[in-house]
Motif scaffolding. Structure first.
Motif, PDB file in Angstrom:
ATOM      1  N   VAL A   5       0.768  -1.216   0.135  1.00  0.00           N
ATOM      2  CA  VAL A   5      -0.059  -0.135   0.019  1.00  0.00           C
ATOM      3  C   VAL A   5       0.814   1.214  -0.016  1.00  0.00           C
ATOM      4  N   VAL A   6       0.498   2.100  -0.912  1.00  0.00           N
ATOM      5  CA  VAL A   6       1.109   3.671  -1.121  1.00  0.00           C
ATOM      6  C   VAL A   6       0.399   4.359   0.282  1.00  0.00           C
ATOM      7  N   THR A   7       1.100   5.021   1.247  1.00  0.00           N
ATOM      8  CA  THR A   7       0.604   5.502   2.427  1.00  0.00           C
ATOM      9  C   THR A   7       0.910   6.921   2.235  1.00  0.00           C
ATOM     10  N   GLY A   8       1.722   7.243   1.434  1.00  0.00           N
ATOM     11  CA  GLY A   8       2.178   8.850   1.378  1.00  0.00           C
ATOM     12  C   GLY A   8       3.421   8.733   0.300  1.00  0.00           C
ATOM     13  N   PRO A   9       3.861  10.120  -0.017  1.00  0.00           N
ATOM     14  CA  PRO A   9       5.217  10.467  -0.597  1.00  0.00           C
ATOM     15  C   PRO A   9       6.149   9.605  -0.103  1.00  0.00           C
ATOM     16  N   SER A  10       6.781   8.669  -0.950  1.00  0.00           N
ATOM     17  CA  SER A  10       7.851   7.794  -0.279  1.00  0.00           C
ATOM     18  C   SER A  10       7.575   7.021   0.579  1.00  0.00           C
ATOM     19  N   ALA A  11       6.454   6.436   0.834  1.00  0.00           N
ATOM     20  CA  ALA A  11       6.010   5.962   2.052  1.00  0.00           C
ATOM     21  C   ALA A  11       5.139   4.502   1.339  1.00  0.00           C
ATOM     22  N   LEU A  12       5.619   3.535   1.751  1.00  0.00           N
ATOM     23  CA  LEU A  12       4.980   2.250   1.356  1.00  0.00           C
ATOM     24  C   LEU A  12       5.023   1.059   2.543  1.00  0.00           C
ATOM     25  N   GLU A  13       4.035   0.529   2.760  1.00  0.00           N
ATOM     26  CA  GLU A  13       3.962  -0.813   3.570  1.00  0.00           C
ATOM     27  C   GLU A  13       2.952  -1.636   3.281  1.00  0.00           C
ATOM     28  N   TRP A  14       3.534  -2.873   3.767  1.00  0.00           N
ATOM     29  CA  TRP A  14       2.472  -3.952   3.717  1.00  0.00           C
ATOM     30  C   TRP A  14       1.542  -4.128   4.835  1.00  0.00           C
ATOM     31  N   ARG A  15       0.209  -4.116   4.405  1.00  0.00           N
ATOM     32  CA  ARG A  15      -0.709  -4.039   5.246  1.00  0.00           C
ATOM     33  C   ARG A  15      -1.745  -5.430   5.026  1.00  0.00           C
ATOM     34  N   ASP A  16      -2.392  -5.915   6.181  1.00  0.00           N
ATOM     35  CA  ASP A  16      -3.098  -7.187   6.138  1.00  0.00           C
ATOM     36  C   ASP A  16      -4.429  -6.556   5.841  1.00  0.00           C
ATOM     37  N   PHE A  55      -3.702   3.512  -1.138  1.00  0.00           N
ATOM     38  CA  PHE A  55      -4.290   2.520  -2.221  1.00  0.00           C
ATOM     39  C   PHE A  55      -3.142   1.349  -2.607  1.00  0.00           C
ATOM     40  N   ALA A  56      -3.621   0.371  -2.811  1.00  0.00           N
ATOM     41  CA  ALA A  56      -2.742  -0.868  -3.271  1.00  0.00           C
ATOM     42  C   ALA A  56      -1.878  -0.341  -4.738  1.00  0.00           C
ATOM     43  N   LEU A  57      -0.709  -0.778  -4.632  1.00  0.00           N
ATOM     44  CA  LEU A  57       0.256  -0.434  -5.837  1.00  0.00           C
ATOM     45  C   LEU A  57       0.275  -1.469  -6.714  1.00  0.00           C
ATOM     46  N   GLY A  58       0.701  -1.321  -8.067  1.00  0.00           N
ATOM     47  CA  GLY A  58       1.240  -2.307  -8.960  1.00  0.00           C
ATOM     48  C   GLY A  58       0.153  -2.677  -9.887  1.00  0.00           C
ATOM     49  N   HIS A  59       0.522  -2.663 -11.294  1.00  0.00           N
ATOM     50  CA  HIS A  59      -0.447  -3.003 -12.549  1.00  0.00           C
ATOM     51  C   HIS A  59       0.110  -3.781 -13.387  1.00  0.00           C
ATOM     52  N   GLU A  60       1.251  -4.333 -13.235  1.00  0.00           N
ATOM     53  CA  GLU A  60       1.774  -5.295 -14.129  1.00  0.00           C
ATOM     54  C   GLU A  60       2.105  -6.641 -13.487  1.00  0.00           C
ATOM     55  N   ALA A  61       1.770  -7.827 -14.016  1.00  0.00           N
ATOM     56  CA  ALA A  61       2.032  -9.000 -13.159  1.00  0.00           C
ATOM     57  C   ALA A  61       1.415 -10.239 -14.158  1.00  0.00           C
TER      58      ALA A  61
END
Length: 353
Positions: A5-16, A55-61
């Protein structure tokens, strides 16, 4: 399940977060096993987009089908599939025109990994729900490595789409790629070379990308800054700079009557040198990359060995390391892998383990 999840500028974290469920008989649940970063993801992570976190990141897989609804066509658990970036129904007027990136059954620009058309999850998630799965998912050929194919969900197919119409009509067309993003310009060079373009020039301000472009067979043109135009007579110019000066350079470098394809994304108004364009009468092509119709063509080129994006890829990294890698990304396109969990129905598909 875990979601990046993107939580802010230069801020990412894994969320359950709650795992998705089938909502419709046409749905499928898919586990991304190779997730790639689009150049846009770098801007999103850095805070250079209008999308409001979280919001959740990623759109290539490339993913592994886990569960399917009763009306999901021939899809079955264990299948390996490319997951194109956009959400589309396959049956509306725009989808039937080959424009699934503007599907009228969902909000405009509905996609994984952004909030442009709602929240559909991201392709770093452990599981995503894919609506209209028989239309949206593209089967991975048995001989194609998922790690090589993941970017066909967006950037690789976008690069192919940028050059294929002109080069198929005129293989002798001269091509200029105005680079500036981490990988899209280089992928465009690669696709132009794959389609046997007679001459490809790559212009950029970055020495590393220029060296890579030369390795891929392009004439590398080093820039201190983007000029108004590049000297030459270019039939096809592709803007992959994500820079307003690069945008102008691409437009003004296109020969009279030529084609300029804008593959950069600009989140606002960009000055248009209209009178100069009026004088040259170029064809300007823009809009979202409509991936689904062309993913099979790209996969076929990968399968027969004509197209290999491996020199532009970075990694692969373990998904668990995504936060650290994406906050300080390497050159090229980082890729992240997670193990399959279904029984291996297709042992010859080069599955990631």
């Amino acid at each position: 399940m875990e979601s990046l999840v993107v939580t802010g500028p230069s801020a990412l974290e894994w969320r359950d977060v709650p795992s998705p469920r089938l909502h419709d008989d046409q749905d499928a649940l898919v586990r991304p096993i190779v997730s790639a970063t689009c150049d846009l993801d770098r801007r999103i992570v850095a805070g250079g987009s209008p999308f409001e976190p979280p919001f959740a990141l990623g759109h290539e897989a490339v993913g592994e089908v886990l569960e399917v609804g009763d009306d999901a066509g021939s899809l079955a658990p264990g299948d390996l599939v490319v997951i194109p970036w956009h959400i589309s129904c396959g049956g509306c007027v725009n989808c039937l025109r080959g424009l699934p990136g503007t599907c009228s059954s969902v909000p405009r620009l509905a996609s994984y990994g952004t909030t442009a058309g709602g929240k559909w999850g991201g392709l770093f998630d452990e599981v995503v729900r894919v609506p209209w799965a028989a239309h949206n998912l593209v089967a991975l050929p048995a001989t194609v490595d998922p790690r090589v194919a993941a970017s066909s969900a967006d950037n690789l197919t976008d690069a192919f789409r940028a050059v294929a119409p002109v080069l198929r009509a005129d293989p002798a067309a001269s091509v200029l790629v105005v680079g500036g993003t981490a990988s899209l310009g280089l992928l465009t060079v690669l696709c132009a070379r794959t389609l046997r373009a007679a001459a490809v020039t790559y212009a950029d301000t970055d020495a590393g990308r220029l060296a890579k472009a030369a390795e891929l067979g392009a004439t590398a043109l080093a820039l201190a800054e983007y000029p108004d135009r590049v000297d030459g007579d270019f039939d096809l110019v592709v803007d992959a700079s994500a820079n307003k000066a690069g945008f102008r350079c691409a437009l003004l470098s296109t020969r009279p009557g030529g084609t300029c394809v804008i593959r950069s994304i600009y989140f606002g108004d960009v000055p248009l040198p209209y009178f100069s364009l009026y004088a040259t009468g170029i064809t300007l092509v823009t809009g979202p990359p409509h991936a689904t119709p062309l993913v099979p063509d790209v996969l076929a080129l990968i399968a027969d060995g004509s197209l290999d994006p491996s020199p532009i890829l970075a990694g692969p990294y373990d998904c668990a390391d995504a936060v650290d890698v994406l906050l300080a990304p390497p050159p090229g396109k980082p890729q992240f892998i997670r193990p399959r969990i279904m029984s291996d129905r297709h042992a010859d598909r080069g599955a990631v383990r």
